[in-house]
Design a protein around this motif. Structure first.
Motif, short mmCIF file in Angstrom:
data_model
loop_
_atom_site.label_atom_id
_atom_site.label_comp_id
_atom_site.label_asym_id
_atom_site.label_seq_id
_atom_site.Cartn_x
_atom_site.Cartn_y
_atom_site.Cartn_z
N SER A 185 -4.11 66.52 -80.43
CA SER A 185 -4.82 65.55 -79.65
C SER A 185 -5.72 65.65 -80.81
O SER A 185 -6.51 67.17 -80.74
N THR A 187 -12.71 59.68 -73.89
CA THR A 187 -12.31 60.96 -73.49
C THR A 187 -13.32 62.14 -73.47
O THR A 187 -14.30 62.84 -72.90
N LEU A 188 -13.83 62.02 -74.65
CA LEU A 188 -14.22 63.03 -75.43
C LEU A 188 -15.84 62.08 -75.70
O LEU A 188 -16.09 61.23 -76.15
N THR A 189 -17.14 62.61 -74.95
CA THR A 189 -18.40 62.00 -74.99
C THR A 189 -19.17 62.68 -76.61
O THR A 189 -19.05 63.55 -76.52
N GLU A 236 -9.97 58.20 -81.63
CA GLU A 236 -9.77 58.91 -81.20
C GLU A 236 -8.59 59.22 -80.81
O GLU A 236 -7.68 57.92 -80.85
N HIS A 243 -4.16 60.48 -79.59
CA HIS A 243 -3.09 61.59 -79.26
C HIS A 243 -2.06 60.73 -79.23
O HIS A 243 -1.18 60.17 -79.36
N THR A 259 -9.29 67.69 -80.14
CA THR A 259 -9.97 67.74 -78.74
C THR A 259 -9.74 68.61 -77.48
O THR A 259 -10.57 68.39 -76.83
N ASP A 260 -8.40 69.43 -77.87
CA ASP A 260 -7.72 70.49 -76.93
C ASP A 260 -9.12 71.89 -76.62
O ASP A 260 -9.11 72.36 -75.39
#
Length: 230
Positions: free
Chosen positions: A188, A2-4, A24, A26, A123-124
């Protein structure tokens, strides 16, 4: 993912032996440090002592490589230690390792036990993609000093992690900004394990696998993905 996450060509040229493993996660459950997370930190300190066998943390070959890298981009490694060396120094002191919250305790334990820089970002709270790059010098790093929010700027040429809003971590892995750090409300996150030669890539992977196992143990049901080394 999700995160690059991107490592710039400039950083690759500076550190051809750099590799990182991203995890990663969640559906995490965080909260205040527990007896179990505290015990992991104590065990990590014991593992570190065995690993060093009487040497100081900065004498370990991996820490030597990080010190040389800090010097290469213009930082003084004895004054601004990489995160793993700084934690290791605290682990071996009378005060021991700090207890922050469960998720931070977990990745700090892995960092100390394996003597490898490990970081965690919510990540949020990340805005856009993350890039490891050499700073121009006008980027903004929001931190706290004396209880007040202040804006700093990295040195030109300094290696920093950035997102669309600014610097998230200065001097590669020296100081994380409060904006994206893991709090007790975090659900997350992305965890980064960073290695330099002569640390084998397989050792970075082993440390990542151990962290993933801990995340699964402390957050049953969390969706965890360990990405291949980059």
């Amino acid at each position: 993912m999700t995160l690059t996450l991107t490592v710039s060509d400039e950083v690759r040229a500076l550190a051809p032996g750099f590799t990182h493993v991203a995890i990663e996660a969640h559906g995490l459950v965080n909260g205040p440090s527990t007896e179990a997370s505290s015990a992991l930190l104590d065990d990590a300190a014991r593992r570190l002592a065995v690993r060093l066998d009487g040497r100081a943390p900065h004498e370990d070959p991996h820490m030597v490589a990080w010190r040389e890298m800090y010097t290469a981009f213009g930082s003084k490694p004895s004054r601004t230690r990489n995160s793993a060396e700084a934690l290791a120094k605290r682990a071996l002191s009378d005060g021991g390792l700090p207890r922050i919250n469960v998720l931070v305790d977990l990745y700090n334990a892995i960092s100390v036990a394996h003597l490898i820089p490990v970081g965690g970002e919510d990540t949020d709270l990340i805005q856009g993609a993350m890039t490891l790059q050499r700073a121009v010098g006008d980027e903004e790093f929001v931190t706290v000093a004396g209880g007040e929010e202040v804006v700093e700027h990295p040195d030109a040429g300094e290696v920093v992690w950035c997102d669309a809003a600014g610097v998230t971590c200065r001097r590669w892995n020296w100081r994380q900004g409060p904006r994206t750090r893991l709090t007790e409300e975090t659900t997350s996150a992305v965890f980064l394990l960073e290695g330099l030669a002569p640390m084998p890539v397989a050792d970075v992977e082993r440390a990542g696998a151990e962290l993933a196992e801990l995340l699964e143990k402390f957050s049953p049901g969390a969706r965890i993905t360990v990405h291949a080394p980059v």
